[in-house]
Each structure stands twice: as structure tokens, then as C-alpha cells.
Design a protein around this motif. Structure first.
Motif, PDB file in Angstrom:
ATOM      1  N   GLN A 564       0.817  -1.209   0.000  1.00 48.84           N
ATOM      2  CA  GLN A 564       0.000   0.000   0.000  1.00 48.84           C
ATOM      3  C   GLN A 564       0.854   1.263   0.000  1.00 48.84           C
ATOM      4  N   LEU A 565       1.923   1.246   0.781  1.00 52.76           N
ATOM      5  CA  LEU A 565       2.780   2.427   0.870  1.00 52.76           C
ATOM      6  C   LEU A 565       3.572   2.638  -0.416  1.00 52.76           C
ATOM      7  N   ILE A 566       3.954   1.539  -1.078  1.00 51.00           N
ATOM      8  CA  ILE A 566       4.642   1.668  -2.364  1.00 51.00           C
ATOM      9  C   ILE A 566       3.712   2.310  -3.388  1.00 51.00           C
ATOM     10  N   GLU A 567       2.472   1.852  -3.367  1.00 48.86           N
ATOM     11  CA  GLU A 567       1.523   2.348  -4.357  1.00 48.86           C
ATOM     12  C   GLU A 567       1.168   3.820  -4.117  1.00 48.86           C
ATOM     13  N   SER A 568       1.225   4.241  -2.872  1.00 53.68           N
ATOM     14  CA  SER A 568       0.894   5.639  -2.587  1.00 53.68           C
ATOM     15  C   SER A 568       1.999   6.592  -3.005  1.00 53.68           C
ATOM     16  N   ASN A 569       3.200   6.040  -3.231  1.00 54.31           N
ATOM     17  CA  ASN A 569       4.337   6.830  -3.737  1.00 54.31           C
ATOM     18  C   ASN A 569       4.597   8.061  -2.881  1.00 54.31           C
ATOM     19  N   GLY A 570       4.648   7.846  -1.537  1.00 59.68           N
ATOM     20  CA  GLY A 570       4.859   8.951  -0.610  1.00 59.68           C
ATOM     21  C   GLY A 570       6.207   8.878   0.092  1.00 59.68           C
TER      22      GLY A 570
END
Length: 605
Positions: A564-570
Motif C-alpha cells: 500500500q505504501l509503495i503504491e501511494s508513492n509517498g
């Protein structure tokens, strides 16, 4: 300057548990003093009655009486010395134990701001320096005071005029002694500071780490010079302490020693004038009493000086006893019979003191029982503090941290320690055997339990290969073992405690890749079925965590799973892109492709 009454009151209270024994000492001292006063009167009887009149029976009786007095006072003296020494040693034991217990309750911030050598000096040098005061002062005061009072009464009974002549200088002597005591008190305080500095130098520079640093940096000669300079300063202070007021006290002793001569001179003048003041027997008895008065009077004055000097030592000890622990055990703790392991942070904030910036703010997280949470972020973002709040090494300044719904501040220290285990980057090992270090977690652990924990931590085979096995001494701070071996011993120690919650504070960050894999395997085994909070340094080790929390300046800026954090690109993606601690090029390639948005699966077989 007279020490404050409150301080004197505290010193008196130290002896309160032993007042019955002190009363017995006082009775023995008083009895001894009264018995010893009989000797001058018997001497007068010998000189004025027995010898001039040839009364041999009276002479024999008086001689036997004088021997009996000497024998009885000696027996009383031995008994009172034994009892008073025992009382003094018990008072010192109470002080040491109370100071140590208070320090055990102090927060981590106290120890990060205080040198270990300073703490050791307070317990060893300051309390040790008070030994003569607490072991002999009470007896000396009672003994000498009783002797002085009884001697003055007896002297008055013999001749009040000679008594007045003998005591006319007493107020002056008391004034001198107080001046000397104040001077020594200041010197003593400075001396103890020097001793604390020397203890700190020894503790820091003669530890294994200190020796390694000094030699590799070529600083050993400089450290020797620093220690020698501190030692030289201590020599000067010791000389000043020993000589403070010596000339003034010598004047007192000279004047007091001259008093019998003055009495003889005054009596001689009255004889020459044809009007003898007293008989020869009375004169000899009086000067004998006067001599017995001078010794305890000098001792009383000297004791007063010693007590004033020791006030500096008592003051330093009371400073530690007056420290207020930031973390107190609740008076009526709630029980935690069998923790499931759910951890919650409910609007938690933390700062290191009034006016300090918040290290953590508005932390709101739930870690369900049996799951894992990783905490990542830049250095100084509050990761370690967050983990330490669970173990209550710090207390939240706002909000609360709960275990299974119970605020950690409402749990006893024993229940909390049983529920939360901590494995940190720097794990401490005592200079003891491997078995003793493991049993620190569980003193009643059997040998089989030690071996089972060591096997789970993948360290049993190494321990068994040592010549002394589990009886091998680990050396100071565990320096006989490598970093990875110490970490696995620390894991085994936590396995023995078997806590339902684990806090892993960058437990593998200081290890090389190969050793980290070995330790990580032990940690993975330890984490099975437990609630695990991992303070992460190597991001590659936390990709499988159930949830990942990203901190920035004490606030949660992102949370979710690795995917999820990878996909949010934050922020997490930024940290991952900068991470240079991947084990293999394959892992690095995986992460690069993930960050580019291309799902990749490598066959790791």
C-alpha cells in the motif's frame, strides 16, 4: 555556617530504627563514666587518709577498687564499641540500599545526563567517607558528654573556685572549633567533587571501550596526564583538609594541657600566703579529674568539627535521595493476569520536559494481538521513543498507551516487565557466566530451559563449543562475544521471559549482512505468535510486517502495508529509494521495479 535543622533532623532519623541499641550504648557509656569518676576520690583517700595514717586495710581496699574501676570501664568500652559499630554499619547499609533503590527508579534521561563514575562515587566515596561519623560519632558524643558533665560535677564538689578557673576559656574553644568545622566542610565538598571526577575518568577510560578508543586514537598519554592532574588536585585538597584549623586546635590543646600547671600555680600561691586553698590530696584528685576532663572535651570539639565536615557528604547523598522519579509504580496497580498482547497508542504525545519540543505528537495506532508493526522514519523522528513508551521506559506526556485496554501506567512494574520484552541494538551483558546472564531474565530457569532458549536463538551450538560451555565468562560488557553472538544471547534471554509483546529497537542495525541474517532468523522465531513492534533501520527486513508506520518529526505521515505504501508513492517510497542496505542485487531490483509501478515476483528458491 550551621547546617540547616532539616538536614540534622534527617541524619538523626537515620538512627531511629536502632534507638534501642543506642539507648543501651548510652547506658553503658554513662555507667562507665560514673564508675571511672570514683578513681580520683579513691586517690584522694590514699593520699589524705591511708598513707599518712598508715591504714593498710584502707589502702588495700582503695587499691583493689581502683583496679576494679579500670577493669569494668574496659569491659564497658568493648561492649559499647561493638554495639555502636554495628549500628553505624547498619546505617551505612541502609543509606547505600536506599540510594541504589532510588537510582533504580530514575528515568533513562537521568542516566543519559549523569556520568556513571559520578553515580558510583556517590555510593562508594561519599557513603564510605561517612563511615567514621556514623559508626563512632554517637558513641563519642554520649561518652565524652557524659564524662565532661560528670567530671565538672565532681570538680565542683572538690572545689568550685578551681573549677571556674579551669572552664573560663571554654567558650573561646567552642568558637574556634566551629570556625574550623565550617572551613573543613567547604573543603570536603570540593574534595568529593574531585573524587567523583576521578571515578568518572577511571570508569570511562579503563573500560574495554575506553581502552580501545584511547589506544586507537593515540590518546593514552593524554588520559594519563588528565588523571594525574585530577589526582594532584586531590592531594592538595587532602592536605588542606588535614591541616585546616590545625594551628588553632593546637592552641586549644596547649592551653588545656597548661591548665593543671595553672591550678598548681594558684594553689602554690595560696600555700605561700599561709592560707592553703585545698589539701594535697584534693589538689591531686582535682588535677586528675581535670586531666580526665580535658581529653573528652578536646574529643567533643573534634567530633563537632568532624560532624560539620561530614555534612558535605550527607548533603551529596541527600541530593540523590531527594531526586523525584518521573516514573512511579501505581499505589493500587491493576492486574494483567495473562496479556493477549494488543497495544494501542491513543493520541499520544511526548516531550522530555516542560518547554521542550514534542518528540511525538498525536500518535494514534492500534497493534492487534499477535500482529507485527514496523516503525520507520528519519533519524530523530521519534521511533525509539515510541517503542520505549510501551515498556514504560518513558511516560507519555499526553494521551495514553494501553495493553489489552489497560493503561501501562496502571500496571505494576513486574506485570509490565512480564508483558513486554525489549531487544535493542546495544544489549548489555554482565561480567558473569553465560548461564548467569541468561538467568537474569528468569532466575529459576532450569538448565534445560536455558538450552532450549539458546537453541531457539541459534546460539546453543556456539555456547556448547566453548571450553566451559554455559559456565563461560562473557567478559566485561560481553566483549568475548561478537556482536551477532551478543544479540542472539539477548534474544535467548527474552525467550526465557516469554513476553507476549516484543519491542525490537533496531536490533540488527549494527551487524554485517551475514550475521544479521542469523540474528534475524532468531528474532523471527522469537516473534512467532507475539505482538511485535519493530523499530526499523534496514527497510528490507520489514516488508512483511502487517502494518508499517512512517514517522516524520514525531508525527505519523503514512501507514499501511508495504504494498500500500509503495503504491501511494509517498514518504515511505522516498525512504526505500534511499535505502542502501539491501542484502542482494535481486532485492534491490525488486524494490526499484516496485517503485516504478511494475509488479515483479522473483523465484527465491
Amino acid at each position: 555556617m550551621q547546617p540547616p535543622p532539616s538536614e540534622l533532623g534527617r541524619i538523626v532519623r537515620l538512627f531511629r530504627p536502632y534507638r534501642a541499641r543506642l539507648a543501651l550504648v548510652a547506658a553503658l557509656v554513662g555507667l562507665s563514666s560514673l564508675v571511672s569518676l570514683a578513681s580520683p576520690f579513691m586517690l584522694r583517700g590514699v593520699l589524705d587518709e591511708a598513707l599518712p595514717n598508715g591504714r593498710t586495710g584502707l589502702l588495700t581496699l582503695l587499691a583493689v577498687g581502683m583496679v576494679a574501676v579500670a577493669a569494668s570501664t574496659s569491659v564497658f568500652g568493648v561492649l559499647q564499641t561493638y554495639i555502636s559499630t554495628a549500628v553505624g554499619q547498619n546505617v551505612m547499609h541502609d543509606l547505600r540500599s536506599e540510594v541504589y533503590a532510588r537510582l533504580q527508579r530514575m528515568p533513562l534521561s537521568f542516566f543519559t545526563a549523569t556520568r556513571t563514575g559520578e553515580v558510583q562515587s556517590r555510593i562508594a566515596n561519599d557513603i564510605g567517607g561517612m563511615q567514621s561519623t556514623v559508626t563512632s560519632t554517637a558513641t563519642s558524643l554520649v561518652s565524652n558528654f557524659t564524662t565532661v558533665v560528670a567530671s565538672i560535677i565532681a570538680m565542683l564538689a572538690l572545689d568550685w573556685r578551681l573549677t571556674v578557673v579551669s572552664l573560663i576559656m571554654l567558650p573561646f574553644f567552642v568558637w574556634i572549633s566551629r570556625r574550623v568545622g565550617n572551613e573543613r566542610r567547604k573543603i570536603t565538598a570540593h574534595r568529593q567533587e574531585k573524587l567523583a571526577g576521578m571515578s568518572a575518568i577511571v570508569e570511562e577510560s579503563l573500560s574495554v571501550s575506553g581502552i580501545l578508543l584511547g589506544r586507537t586514537m593515540g590518546r593514552s598519554p593524554a588520559l594519563i596526564d588528565t588523571f594525574a592532574e585530577e589526582s594532584r588536585g586531590l592531594v592538595d585538597l587532602e592536605i588542606r583538609s588535614g591541616m585546616a584549623g590545625r594551628w588553632r586546635q593546637s592552641t586549644i590543646q596547649i592551653v588545656m594541657s597548661a591548665m593543671p600547671a595553672v591550678i598548681y600555680w594558684v594553689a602554690g600561691l595560696t600555700v605561700a600566703a599561709g592560707n592553703p586553698l585545698v589539701s594535697i590530696g584534693t589538689l591531686v584528685a582535682f588535677t586528675t579529674l581535670q586531666s580526665s576532663l580535658l581529653r573528652p572535651m578536646v574529643q567533643l570539639l573534634y567530633t563537632g568539627v568532624e560532624v560539620q565536615s561530614s555534612m558535605a557528604l550527607f548533603g551529596r547523598i541527600f541530593e540523590y535521595l531527594d531526586l523525584k522519579p518521573d516514573i512511579e509504580e501505581p499505589r493500587n496497580p491493576l492486574s494483567l493476569p495473562k496479556a493477549m498482547g494488543e497495544v494501542r497508542f491513543e493520541q499520544v504525545g511526548f516531550s522530555y520536559g516542560p518547554g521542550a519540543r514534542n518528540v511525538l505528537s498525536d500518535i494514534d495506532i492500534t497493534v492487534p494481538a499477535g500482529t507485527s508493526m514496523a516503525v520507520v522514519g528519519e533519524t530523530g523522528s521519534g521511533k525509539t521513543t515510541l517503542g520505549y513508551l510501551v515498556a514504560r521506559l518513558y511516560d507519555a506526556t499526553s494521551g495514553r498507551v494501553t495493553i489489552d485496554g489497560t493503561d501501562v501506567r496502571d500496571l505494576s512494574f513486574a506485570d509490565l516487565a512480564g508483558a513486554v520484552g525489549v531487544v535493542s541494538q546495544e544489549n548489555y551483558l554482565f561480567h558473569a557466566s553465560v548461564a548467569d546472564n541468561l538467568r537474569f531474565a528468569k532466575p529459576d530457569a532450569t538448565d534445560e530451559q536455558l538450552r532450549a532458549a539458546a537453541r531457539a536463538a541459534q546460539i546453543h551450538d556456539h555456547i556448547s563449543s566453548l571450553p566451559d560451555g554455559y559456565d563461560t565468562m562473557v567478559g566485561e560488557r560481553g566483549y568475548r562475544f561478537s556482536g551477532g553472538e551478543k544479540q542472539r544471547l539477548a534474544v535467548a534471554r527474552v525467550i526465557l521471559r516469554n513476553p507476549p509483546i516484543l519491542v525490537l529497537d533496531e536490533a540488527t542495525s549494527a551487524l554485517d549482512t551475514r550475521t544479521e541474517r542469523e540474528v534475524q532468523a532468531a528474532i523471527d522465531a522469537l516473534s512467532q505468535g507475539r505482538t511485535t513492534i519493530t523499530i526499523a533501520h534496514r527497510l528490507s527486513t520489514i516488508r512483511d510486517a502487517d502494518q508499517i508506520v512512517v514517522l516524520d518529526r514525531g508525527r505519523i505521515v503514512e501507514s499501511g502495508t508495504h504494498r500500500q505504501l509503495i503504491e501511494s508513492n509517498g514518504r515511505y517510497g522516498d525512504l526505500l529509494a534511499r535505502d542502501t542496505t539491501f542484502d542482494t542485487e535481486q532485492e534491490l531490483a525488486e524494490v526499484e521495479l516496485e517503485l516504478l509501478g511494475t509488479p515483479v515476483v522473483f523465484d527465491k528458491a
